[in-house]
Design a protein around this motif. Sequence first.
Motif, PDB file in Angstrom:
ATOM      1  N   UNK A 127       0.804  -1.222   0.000  1.00  0.00           N
ATOM      2  CA  UNK A 127       0.000   0.000   0.000  1.00  0.00           C
ATOM      3  C   UNK A 127       0.839   1.276   0.000  1.00  0.00           C
ATOM      4  N   UNK A 128       2.150   1.130   0.088  1.00  0.00           N
ATOM      5  CA  UNK A 128       3.040   2.284   0.184  1.00  0.00           C
ATOM      6  C   UNK A 128       3.891   2.454  -1.069  1.00  0.00           C
ATOM      7  N   UNK A 129       4.378   3.663  -1.235  1.00  0.00           N
ATOM      8  CA  UNK A 129       5.446   3.909  -2.189  1.00  0.00           C
ATOM      9  C   UNK A 129       6.401   4.925  -1.578  1.00  0.00           C
ATOM     10  N   UNK A 130       7.512   5.163  -2.266  1.00  0.00           N
ATOM     11  CA  UNK A 130       8.539   6.058  -1.735  1.00  0.00           C
ATOM     12  C   UNK A 130       8.121   7.516  -1.874  1.00  0.00           C
ATOM     13  N   UNK A 131       8.804   8.368  -1.139  1.00  0.00           N
ATOM     14  CA  UNK A 131       8.563   9.806  -1.219  1.00  0.00           C
ATOM     15  C   UNK A 131       8.876  10.291  -2.632  1.00  0.00           C
ATOM     16  N   UNK A 132       9.949   9.759  -3.227  1.00  0.00           N
ATOM     17  CA  UNK A 132      10.318  10.141  -4.593  1.00  0.00           C
ATOM     18  C   UNK A 132       9.218   9.754  -5.581  1.00  0.00           C
ATOM     19  N   UNK A 133       8.552   8.625  -5.366  1.00  0.00           N
ATOM     20  CA  UNK A 133       7.458   8.202  -6.251  1.00  0.00           C
ATOM     21  C   UNK A 133       6.314   9.206  -6.219  1.00  0.00           C
ATOM     22  N   UNK A 153       3.445  19.377  -2.282  1.00  0.00           N
ATOM     23  CA  UNK A 153       4.667  18.962  -1.592  1.00  0.00           C
ATOM     24  C   UNK A 153       4.457  18.953  -0.076  1.00  0.00           C
ATOM     25  N   UNK A 154       3.701  19.918   0.438  1.00  0.00           N
ATOM     26  CA  UNK A 154       3.383  19.940   1.871  1.00  0.00           C
ATOM     27  C   UNK A 154       2.505  18.737   2.238  1.00  0.00           C
ATOM     28  N   UNK A 155       1.579  18.386   1.355  1.00  0.00           N
ATOM     29  CA  UNK A 155       0.720  17.219   1.576  1.00  0.00           C
ATOM     30  C   UNK A 155       1.559  15.937   1.619  1.00  0.00           C
ATOM     31  N   UNK A 156       2.506  15.841   0.712  1.00  0.00           N
ATOM     32  CA  UNK A 156       3.412  14.684   0.692  1.00  0.00           C
ATOM     33  C   UNK A 156       4.201  14.618   1.988  1.00  0.00           C
ATOM     34  N   UNK A 157       4.725  15.757   2.424  1.00  0.00           N
ATOM     35  CA  UNK A 157       5.514  15.781   3.660  1.00  0.00           C
ATOM     36  C   UNK A 157       4.670  15.392   4.865  1.00  0.00           C
ATOM     37  N   UNK A 158       3.427  15.853   4.900  1.00  0.00           N
ATOM     38  CA  UNK A 158       2.522  15.529   6.009  1.00  0.00           C
ATOM     39  C   UNK A 158       2.223  14.031   6.071  1.00  0.00           C
ATOM     40  N   UNK A 159       2.142  13.378   4.925  1.00  0.00           N
ATOM     41  CA  UNK A 159       1.781  11.961   4.888  1.00  0.00           C
ATOM     42  C   UNK A 159       2.969  11.010   4.807  1.00  0.00           C
ATOM     43  N   UNK A 171      11.646   5.899   4.439  1.00  0.00           N
ATOM     44  CA  UNK A 171      10.464   6.752   4.502  1.00  0.00           C
ATOM     45  C   UNK A 171       9.490   6.243   3.457  1.00  0.00           C
ATOM     46  N   UNK A 172       8.194   6.289   3.765  1.00  0.00           N
ATOM     47  CA  UNK A 172       7.197   5.782   2.825  1.00  0.00           C
ATOM     48  C   UNK A 172       5.906   6.550   2.990  1.00  0.00           C
ATOM     49  N   UNK A 173       5.027   6.386   1.998  1.00  0.00           N
ATOM     50  CA  UNK A 173       3.736   7.074   2.004  1.00  0.00           C
ATOM     51  C   UNK A 173       2.651   6.065   1.654  1.00  0.00           C
ATOM     52  N   UNK A 174       1.576   6.068   2.421  1.00  0.00           N
ATOM     53  CA  UNK A 174       0.429   5.238   2.105  1.00  0.00           C
ATOM     54  C   UNK A 174      -0.349   5.945   0.989  1.00  0.00           C
ATOM     55  N   UNK A 175      -0.443   5.302  -0.162  1.00  0.00           N
ATOM     56  CA  UNK A 175      -1.027   5.930  -1.351  1.00  0.00           C
ATOM     57  C   UNK A 175      -2.512   6.244  -1.150  1.00  0.00           C
ATOM     58  N   UNK A 176      -3.261   5.350  -0.544  1.00  0.00           N
ATOM     59  CA  UNK A 176      -4.688   5.585  -0.309  1.00  0.00           C
ATOM     60  C   UNK A 176      -4.895   6.808   0.570  1.00  0.00           C
ATOM     61  N   UNK A 177      -4.179   6.880   1.678  1.00  0.00           N
ATOM     62  CA  UNK A 177      -4.336   8.024   2.591  1.00  0.00           C
ATOM     63  C   UNK A 177      -3.936   9.329   1.910  1.00  0.00           C
ATOM     64  N   UNK A 178      -2.882   9.278   1.096  1.00  0.00           N
ATOM     65  CA  UNK A 178      -2.446  10.477   0.378  1.00  0.00           C
ATOM     66  C   UNK A 178      -3.507  10.929  -0.623  1.00  0.00           C
TER      67      UNK A 178
END
Length: 192
Positions: A127-133, A153-159, A171-178
Amino acid sequence: MKSHVIPALKITFFLLLLLAVAYPTLVWSIAKLSSGGGEGQTLKHKANTYYSNIGQSFTQDRYFWSRPSAVGYNAAGSAGSNKGPSNEDYLAEVRERMNTLLAQNPGISISEIPVDLITASGSGLDPHFSVQAAKVQVDRIARIRQLPKDKLLALIDTHTERPLWEMLGPEKINVLKLNIALDNLSGSQSVR
């Protein structure tokens, strides 16, 4: 013979109780104490329920695209493709994903494409991808949704989920939540 049969039956009965009753009960009890009560991590958004711990398909240009899945995001069939980097079919699939990504995000170069946007994870359900993605997709989403890049970019940083104890894992980001946060930011009605 009796000296062998009775101990074998005792061991069989003991292992049956241990492995078919005690161990599953212990695992079930631990799952019930976890977040989601063993039913998965659900997330409600606008009258819909989503599983945030299972990868979901996002392919519309107005969303951050998710990591590709080798199993079509089917949670019942979690698996990788088992194809190596020398497999021609696999290489063609990766090239196709890369070409699609470059066509829809004209401002990026091949060297900027993170591997997690063109290859599937081992489970096929990450469910995650990298910050760069996320960052390589900002220009496309900003253009389509008519949002300032700095807000995205602020949204990405927050998530961005930081590594455990600031050292274990990336570091990773949950794509659904983003994407849900993206909809909330731009006032869209649906996450699909």
